[in-house]
Design an enzyme around this catalytic site. Structure first.
Site, mmCIF file in Angstrom:
data_model
loop_
_atom_site.group_PDB
_atom_site.id
_atom_site.type_symbol
_atom_site.label_atom_id
_atom_site.label_comp_id
_atom_site.label_asym_id
_atom_site.label_seq_id
_atom_site.Cartn_x
_atom_site.Cartn_y
_atom_site.Cartn_z
ATOM 1 C CB SER A 260 38.979 38.803 38.463
ATOM 2 O OG SER A 260 39.151 39.254 39.770
ATOM 3 C CG HIS A 402 40.541 35.607 42.630
ATOM 4 N ND1 HIS A 402 39.208 35.884 42.429
ATOM 5 C CD2 HIS A 402 41.227 36.514 41.895
ATOM 6 C CE1 HIS A 402 39.097 36.918 41.617
ATOM 7 N NE2 HIS A 402 40.315 37.319 41.269
#
Ligand code: GCU
Length: 431
Positions: A260, A402
């Site tokens: 990320s 994610h």
């Protein structure tokens, strides 16, 4: 006093307003609504003439692109500084007698703060080992339940085991699903990790704390002053400085990895510092591996509004004006060439624009091909889920959200086996 209070109310109101504004943002998740765009060509000089040879890339074009990213995207970091370090703790019999553990504090200045704590796990036996170097979000102690891991002393945002922004032992092992330590060691790699907040706490404080506070000259910050991502990346390079003197790790075989925002960071670290032998971007999205011009999911306006401290001030000029950017993120990957680089997406992580991440790899490939003298990553279409493609550029999109998962690590280990193990370092040989 009155004026001070009024000012404070104003600042708070502005923050709330900005937050509400950012919340109203509606991301585009419809492929048919991606605007038409033309990517800048990494293999054309700023004056439009083509880059015809690897020599021209190394002599001029690479430097041009690096400068563009420094000026317009991440900002300009200070020169490397000599580091100091102190070994805080080590054990040859960690993790139930299966691993070597070492914890080292690295200082950036003559003062005791800021400083970052490296947690190193290595297999037992004959060192040095190739290694994964990765920043973590929740503290070294969160990656594994090993009670000997020292607790971070730096500010941490709220979450498991955090009280008043200070870490407590309750957070031990809370992020362990992201860190298959035993698997990594069993495959013959060391793992080096650092809590990213040790380098620069992740909130917008006007760049007063962390390494910004220690290195920024007084006065108004220029538009290309380094943001937080550049600061974290700079910290990774200082960690590599340390690893060059660490007997457990072979500093010439270090893969820098991040998830990320820390994936964005890993890419910028590898782009700037060619000592990193490999880069791995896990779900890095906007400002990482995803093409900005697609405006799919998170956009530049949104990221610069929600996280005003991540990039340099100049980057905000491109909010809603992506086509004016002299670079796009495929050129960030190109800066890593010809070193192995792996980009991973997740099917449900539309915010990070999986297709934009794939396309960046594809459009970085011509630079790899030029430098390696063969066609690299000859993949026309985005591969189906859970079907990794591994050339010296690697890519997968896995099912799920994610996150940094075991599946992701399994692919990174395979990729590293190809390119970081002795007798198979094509990138090194090719140079
Ligand atoms: C937010 C942000 C992303 C970032 C992510 C993370 O979702 O919008 O750009 O990658 O946080 O770092 O967790």
């Amino acid at each position: 006093m009155r004026a001070g209070k009024l000012f404070l109310v104003g600042v708070v109101a502005l923050g709330v307003f900005r937050g509400a504004w950012a919340q109203r943002f509606v991301p585009n998740y419809d492929e048919s609504k991606v605007p038409p765009y033309t990517l800048p060509d990494p293999l054309r000089f700023a004056d439009g003439t083509p880059v015809r040879s690897a020599q021209q890339w190394w002599d001029r074009r690479r430097g041009e692109i690096l400068e563009l990213f420094r000026t317009h995207v991440y900002g300009r970091s200070p020169e490397p500084v000599p580091i100091r370090f102190q070994v805080l703790e080590q054990s040859p019999q960690a993790l139930g007698g299966t691993a070597v553990r070492k914890q080292v504090r690295v200082f950036f200045t003559k003062r005791s703060q800021p400083a970052m704590d490296l947690l190193i796990y290595a297999p037992q036996g004959k060192s040095p080992w190739p290694a994964f170097l990765a920043l973590n979000f929740r503290g070294n102690h969160a990656i594994c339940s090993d009670p000997a891991i020292l607790l971070p002393r730096s500010w941490m945002r709220s979450g498991p085991g955090v009280k008043d922004h200070r870490v407590t032992p309750a957070g031990r092992g809370s992020a362990s699903s992201r860190w298959p330590v035993r698997l990594i060691l069993s495959r013959g790699y060391a793992l080096v990790t650092i809590y990213y907040g040790d380098i620069d706490p992740d909130y917008d404080d006007g760049f007063r704390n962390g390494v910004h506070g220690a290195f920024d000259p007084p006065g108004k910050r220029p538009g290309d002053a380094w943001g937080a991502i550049a600061a974290w990346a700079w910290g990774l390079s200082r960690a590599l400085d340390y690893l060059e003197q660490e007997p457990l790790v072979d500093a010439r075989r270090v893969a820098v990895l991040g998830h990320s925002r820390l994936g964005k960071t890993a890419l910028w670290a590898a782009a700037q510092d060619q000592r990193f032998a490999m880069a791995i971007s896990n779900n890095s999205g906007c400002g990482g591996a995803a093409l900005s011009r697609r405006r799919f999911g998170e956009t530049l306006w949104r990221i610069n509004t929600s996280f005003p401290h991540w990039f340099c001030e100049n980057f905000k000029r491109f909010n809603n004006r992506e086509d004016q950017l002299p670079v796009d993120q495929h050129m960030l990957l190109a800066l890593i060439a010809p070193r192995p680089c792996y980009v991973a997406s997740a099917q449900e992580d539309l915010w990070a624009d999986p297709r934009g991440e794939f396309l960046a790899v594809k459009h970085a490939a011509p630079v790899y091909s030029l430098l390696l003298g063969r066609r690299v990553f000859a993949v026309e279409k985005q591969p189906p889920v859970n079907q990794p493609v591994m050339d010296v550029l690697g890519y997968h999109i896995r099912t799920g959200k994610h996150d940094l998962t075991l599946y992701d690590w399994q692919q990174y280990l395979r990729f590293a086996d190809r390119y970081l193990k002795p007798k198979s370092t094509p990138a090194a040989q090719d140079r």
